[in-house]
Design an enzyme around this catalytic site. Sequence first.
Site, mmCIF file in Angstrom:
data_model
loop_
_atom_site.group_PDB
_atom_site.id
_atom_site.type_symbol
_atom_site.label_atom_id
_atom_site.label_comp_id
_atom_site.label_asym_id
_atom_site.label_seq_id
_atom_site.Cartn_x
_atom_site.Cartn_y
_atom_site.Cartn_z
ATOM 1 N N ALA B 356 0.862 -1.187 0.000
ATOM 2 C CA ALA B 356 0.000 0.000 0.000
ATOM 3 C C ALA B 356 0.898 1.237 0.000
ATOM 4 C CB ALA B 356 -0.926 -0.025 1.198
ATOM 5 N N CYS B 357 1.584 1.461 1.093
ATOM 6 C CA CYS B 357 2.539 2.570 1.148
ATOM 7 C C CYS B 357 3.910 1.977 1.396
ATOM 8 C CB CYS B 357 2.202 3.524 2.287
ATOM 9 S SG CYS B 357 0.667 4.392 2.031
ATOM 10 N N LEU B 359 8.037 3.246 2.237
ATOM 11 C CA LEU B 359 8.881 4.400 2.553
ATOM 12 C C LEU B 359 10.201 3.963 3.179
ATOM 13 C CD1 LEU B 359 9.118 7.590 3.073
ATOM 14 C CD2 LEU B 359 8.381 7.038 5.379
ATOM 15 N N THR B 360 11.263 4.571 2.715
ATOM 16 C CA THR B 360 12.540 4.517 3.429
ATOM 17 C C THR B 360 12.710 5.895 4.054
ATOM 18 O OG1 THR B 360 13.395 3.103 1.690
ATOM 19 C CG2 THR B 360 14.984 4.030 3.224
ATOM 20 N N ARG B 366 18.836 6.349 -0.454
ATOM 21 C CA ARG B 366 19.976 6.204 -1.385
ATOM 22 C C ARG B 366 21.043 5.251 -0.841
ATOM 23 N NH1 ARG B 366 18.454 10.659 -4.461
ATOM 24 N NH2 ARG B 366 17.645 12.311 -3.151
ATOM 25 N N LYS B 367 20.599 4.273 -0.054
ATOM 26 C CA LYS B 367 21.572 3.296 0.455
ATOM 27 C C LYS B 367 21.159 1.875 0.079
ATOM 28 C CE LYS B 367 23.357 5.778 4.491
ATOM 29 N NZ LYS B 367 22.624 7.059 4.509
ATOM 30 N N TYR B 369 18.218 0.500 0.684
ATOM 31 C CA TYR B 369 17.212 -0.100 1.555
ATOM 32 C C TYR B 369 15.866 -0.252 0.839
ATOM 33 C CZ TYR B 369 20.222 0.466 5.645
ATOM 34 O OH TYR B 369 21.238 0.368 6.546
ATOM 35 N N GLY B 370 15.561 0.693 -0.028
ATOM 36 C CA GLY B 370 14.290 0.645 -0.759
ATOM 37 C C GLY B 370 14.186 -0.636 -1.569
ATOM 38 N N ARG B 371 15.305 -1.023 -2.172
ATOM 39 C CA ARG B 371 15.317 -2.249 -2.958
ATOM 40 C C ARG B 371 15.019 -3.460 -2.072
ATOM 41 N NH1 ARG B 371 19.183 -2.747 -7.019
ATOM 42 N NH2 ARG B 371 20.506 -1.382 -5.800
ATOM 43 N N GLU B 391 0.340 -0.285 -4.785
ATOM 44 C CA GLU B 391 -0.851 0.529 -4.979
ATOM 45 C C GLU B 391 -0.474 1.845 -5.664
ATOM 46 O OE1 GLU B 391 -3.180 0.957 -1.389
ATOM 47 O OE2 GLU B 391 -4.211 2.708 -2.191
#
Lengths: 546, 505
Positions: B356-357, B359-360, B366-367, B369-371, B391
């Site tokens: 749904a949402c 967030l890092t 830019r490290k 973590y999002g991946r 979503e």
Amino acid sequence: MPPRHVRQRKLTKATLQQVLREDQIESAEYDSNHNHQHVETGVERHEENEYHLQAALASTGGGKASEEIPAPPAEKTVDINYDALYSLKFKKPATYIRVSYTVEEVTGCQYDMDSEDDTWLQAYNQGKSASQKLSEDDFEKIIEVFEDTTENHTPFAAVDNTLIPFETMSAQIKLRLPSKLLDIAEHVYGHWKDRKQASGNKSIQPGLKFEINKDDDDADPYVCFRRREVRQTRKTRARDVQSVDKLKKLRKELEEARQLVALTHSREVQKQTMMINEKAIFDQRYKVKVAKTKLGIKGDDEDFINQKPQKRKSEFPQPQRTAPGTQLRLPGRSDGRPLEADLILLSERLAEKENMLQKEIEEKTQQHRRWNQGHVDLTRDPLSPANGQGPETGFRPATAQYQYLMTPPSSVTSESFDHQSPAQEKQESFAFRYSSPPEEEPRGQPAYRRRIGRGGRLWIDRRGMSAIKNDENMSDRWKYDQDDEEEQPVYELDPHDTNALRFRATIPFPPHFYPQHGRQDNRPRAPGPPANIRAIAAVQNPAAPP
Amino acid sequence: MAGQEPAVGSPAPKQKGKATIDTLKIGCLAMVMKEGRTRRAEVLSIKETKSGRQFYCNFDNFNKRLDEWVPAARIDFEQEVEWPNPELPKEAKKAAAPVAKKTTVTKKSQKRPAATREASIISAESETPKWSDSMESQKATPDVEGEDKTALKLELERDAATPNYEDDDAMDGDETAIKAIKAKKELPDPPQSRAEEIEKLRVGGSMTQNQADISRIRNISKVQFGNYTLYPWYFSPYPESFTQEDLMYICEFCLCYYGDLKAFTRHRHKCAMQHPPGNEIYRDDYVSFFEIDGRRQRTWCRNLCLLSRMFLDHKSTYHDVDPFLFYVMTTRDEKGCHLVGYFSKEKESADGFNVACILTLPQFQRKGYGRLLIQFSYELSKIEGKLGSPEKPLSDLGLLSYRQYWTENLIEILLDFNEREDKVSIEALAAHLAMTPHDVESTLQALQMQIYHKGEHKIVLPMHLIKRHEMLKEKQKTKPKRVIDPARIQWKPPTFTAAQRTWGW
């Protein structure tokens, strides 16, 4: 070019496509499908064209150094004592963490004093001795009680502006906090009241805005975390049926409850009329008595008092008989109707007798066991029944006329062997072990037993016939060792075992002892009988294992 | 590129004229200095400071997170400003214009069930205008029929007046055809009125597109969080009194918020939380994941939503957190498990969304973590045996992260197929990555990998992507990329009873 577009085959999700590197194909040979297409991004349209996003997308597509979307940065805080604020040390458990505590459960007192409270508290503590001072923890606890009580007693305080008086508060303080805080609480109350009024009678701590009334709430972005409306369940036939069934069941149960109440009611009403009647009778009797006294009739007083028990007696001819069942009887059954349970059935009597017999037998068995307690068996292979001491039912002594016949008596079914009347059982003798082996062993007397084995095979067990000694302990040894049949039999003997020696010395050599240990008896043997019983398959089943 | 297309303000002709510092009002479009040159900006708010009047400006084609308070000195009063149109509030026109566009291409929109459904909602809404004039939010709704027509008219007028509109990427070929394609592509997410949106949020989802005016302005200026100072990007519905504070304090572990340092210090004195209050479902030497039920941990999850709202523009805090599960990624040290990022997931998504949402937190961005978060969401989908998709709408950063993840994974698989000289279908790619076929296709499209060659559809791997992939591989030899190890996930898809579904989880 345009005609080719028309001719293109449709690309479906399942279409198998060849995967090529760009250098494996001549760029002039193919059409890219994307020349004019706008690729769906999922980003909102008016944001899709944002300058930085487009730059970043272009950079990823074009193989240049990727451009980043600028964002307000986060920095390490310099002017905060992180270690002091976060002083707890964390120890990583070996296993994955599993917890369910909530924020409220681990944050202690739910009121956190702010700088305004701090100013007040310092002023209050000014010049007081250490024991008189109010600690920050206690201060927070008191305010917490005030706030909780406000929320519980006057949830709409912010709207109707009510303020709970200290009297109510003190009761709560007494309940929840040590009594020494009660006096101080009064001072804190003044401070709390001031703050409360300053905040418009809302909670002193800044809180989120929740929905209060629909009209202004919807547009207010500060109002958050509204309750979601209950989702409509899909109506299906199965669900309808389920609901109907549930309702029917409920209705039935309610109806039953109602009937129960109605019946109870009528019972009580009848009880009442009965009592009224009884009283009326008593009154009448009393009148009789009075009349009798008046008239000087010197009758017995029995008709006044005793009449009733007499009447009762006739109603209940056997009050004693009901005694054993009294605790089982419902109190409401005092109307004298004889209960079925009071009838003594023949089967019960018989069962009782049987139980008594069984008990007696057991007692005796126990007694014998006690007698034999200290007994040390010196024999290596006790000849008397070692495992089961129970009666060896089923074996019938073969009488002389049968001794040489192989056909056992067939007139008695196995069922009647197994199921014997208790009276017979009592007469059954037990093979009790005495401190010395019994003189006369049953082995001399041939006996037979018939039983039905697996698959309906008929078995005849005979006893006292075989002369072959079958060593129970040794038999296993040769079970899977058929090759060694020719070998010299091996006796397992401890040369230093004096026990065996001593025992041997005491008994005469059995006449039927043959040293034929190597011979195996593969046939299934009767469970638990002495070692020299052999079972042979009856003639009816030639397919029985050899 | 469509970079020059005005995104701020209404496309309708505006009254123009010179303004002064005193006459410039909310809703005006003025030229403001930003990043070295003057840019068109909308004034959203005005405040008086000791150093003079300041204007809160939203710049053309700049994300809202770059909105800022500017002093009058940065505004170019030499150029004319566009005055807000008094009859037609700005937002309404903005929303209405695409609706008008849609009417010309309804036939095409029928292909997409989602679009038709939403379109039908719009028409149903417009038949029964139920919004009272007093309601502020009405500004944002295009559902009054009269207004709709005006908007359509305005749209036509504008098209006539500015024939070059949308011309930037329509260099070759038939202009109308391209326009139609464009319109069709834009249709799947037609704008929604606030009423429809709330209606949609009632049933599910966590994203919003329409916001009231106040929420367009960042309300918290600075946040002290753990060892970091954060500068919020967007509005978040923290207690209104916090907007007065220069600095807001948030407890790193329980995420409780304080405007007062003394209160925060007192809280830290008592707070015993050291990791997210749920079950750890993944652990490696780098990160841990926790699963948290919105219903059971209402306070914590609400706090998390408030925090993340500061960095997610389209996150909705309209409804409560009950129907969501939160998957929280943390790093460990001797103080505890520090929140790095999270994604939320509907307990039951009607649209098959697996996120749904997402967030890092800015201090960890830019490290890579999002991946990890994205990979984890797909690993969960794999365990569930479902294909998932995030979503919509995605944020700009969200799109980039997802594109990157999708691209890397697709290139890897496709190179493998190329080496084996094997054929592959979009469906197979989707199943392999637990992605929806739609996401696979749009990624292939975006990377311009789909071609038509000798009567067959083929996938071509552009050289620059192969090169980049090889470079990444080379780099990973010395410094291995962090990935989620699926074997370390201890998780079973949570199940919910019919009663829970009916009575709000």
